[in-house]
Scaffold this motif. Structure first.
Motif, mmCIF file in Angstrom:
data_model
loop_
_atom_site.group_PDB
_atom_site.id
_atom_site.type_symbol
_atom_site.label_atom_id
_atom_site.label_comp_id
_atom_site.label_asym_id
_atom_site.label_seq_id
_atom_site.Cartn_x
_atom_site.Cartn_y
_atom_site.Cartn_z
ATOM 1 N N ASP A 15 77.391 53.964 97.445
ATOM 2 C CA ASP A 15 75.967 54.076 97.134
ATOM 3 C C ASP A 15 75.591 55.469 96.621
ATOM 4 O OD1 ASP A 15 73.263 52.408 97.935
ATOM 5 O OD2 ASP A 15 72.960 54.564 98.083
ATOM 6 N N THR A 47 76.040 47.881 96.662
ATOM 7 C CA THR A 47 76.667 49.166 96.958
ATOM 8 C C THR A 47 77.021 49.212 98.441
ATOM 9 O OG1 THR A 47 74.656 50.384 97.536
ATOM 10 C CG2 THR A 47 75.234 50.267 95.190
ATOM 11 N N GLY A 64 74.824 48.899 101.360
ATOM 12 C CA GLY A 64 73.886 49.824 100.753
ATOM 13 C C GLY A 64 72.784 49.099 99.997
#
Length: 193
Positions: A15, A47, A64
């Motif tokens: 991320d 992510t 993420g």
């Protein structure tokens, strides 16, 4: 003068390694095309957030954000770009299996265009065969691949970065200030305060 940068990403890219550079490069006026094989403009990728906990042998992974792509992978030609950026996370382990990802990486290298790679991004550079005699760094678990590809793995702190000619590499996201500074210098970006 704005430069055009290609960022190759995929699901479960780290991320911080996709979000921070993407936004920072846009902030200083560059054009960044974030692409992923099999995906188009406005598609998203997942992510992952990686972190290290004291006493554990490897990183932990959390889900993420969704990251929106802004260009079609199928329309990418290396000749349209000034530089390449390859973030890490788990994405490089499968992106390196894509023939176009490998050929694009080789073309950027052949043309001596700046290439920045963070963390596991070195897996793509290794698979592309462009690390022979190159001083570089990355996540420590990538060291065997880097060495096998003929690269010289430089052991640096997590916030460190290494530049060898047009290839800039970093261990992980704590190195953003270091590698982004080197990358911007290589691009000829001048920031005045």
């Amino acid at each position: 003068m704005a430069k055009k940068i290609l960022m190759i990403v995929g699901d479960y890219v780290e991320d911080y390694e996709v979000m921070v550079p993407f936004q920072a490069l846009l902030m200083v006026g560059h054009i960044v095309h974030a692409v992923s094989p099999g995906k188009k403009d406005k598609d998203t990728i997942a992510t992952a957030v990686h972190d290290f906990l004291p006493g554990e042998q490897t990183y932990t992974e959390l889900k993420g954000h969704r990251f929106a792509l802004n260009f079609d992978f199928d329309n990418v030609k290396s000749s349209d770009y000034d530089a390449l950026l390859v973030p890490g996370g788990r994405a490089p382990e499968f992106l390196r299996l894509n023939e176009k990802v490998i050929s694009l990486t080789q073309e950027f290298h052949r043309d001596k265009k700046p290439i920045a790679s963070v963390c596991h991004g070195l897996q793509i550079l290794s698979a592309a065969g462009i690390l022979k005699n190159v001083n570089c760094t990355g996540y420590f678990a990538c060291k065997p691949e880097i060495v096998q590809a003929g690269g010289n793995y430089i052991d640096t702190p997590a916030d460190g970065a290494v530049q060898d000619d047009h290839i800039i590499s970093a261990v992980a996201w704590p190195g953003h200030p270091q590698w982004l500074s080197l990358f911007l210098q290589k691009l000829g970006t001048k920031i005045t305060l």
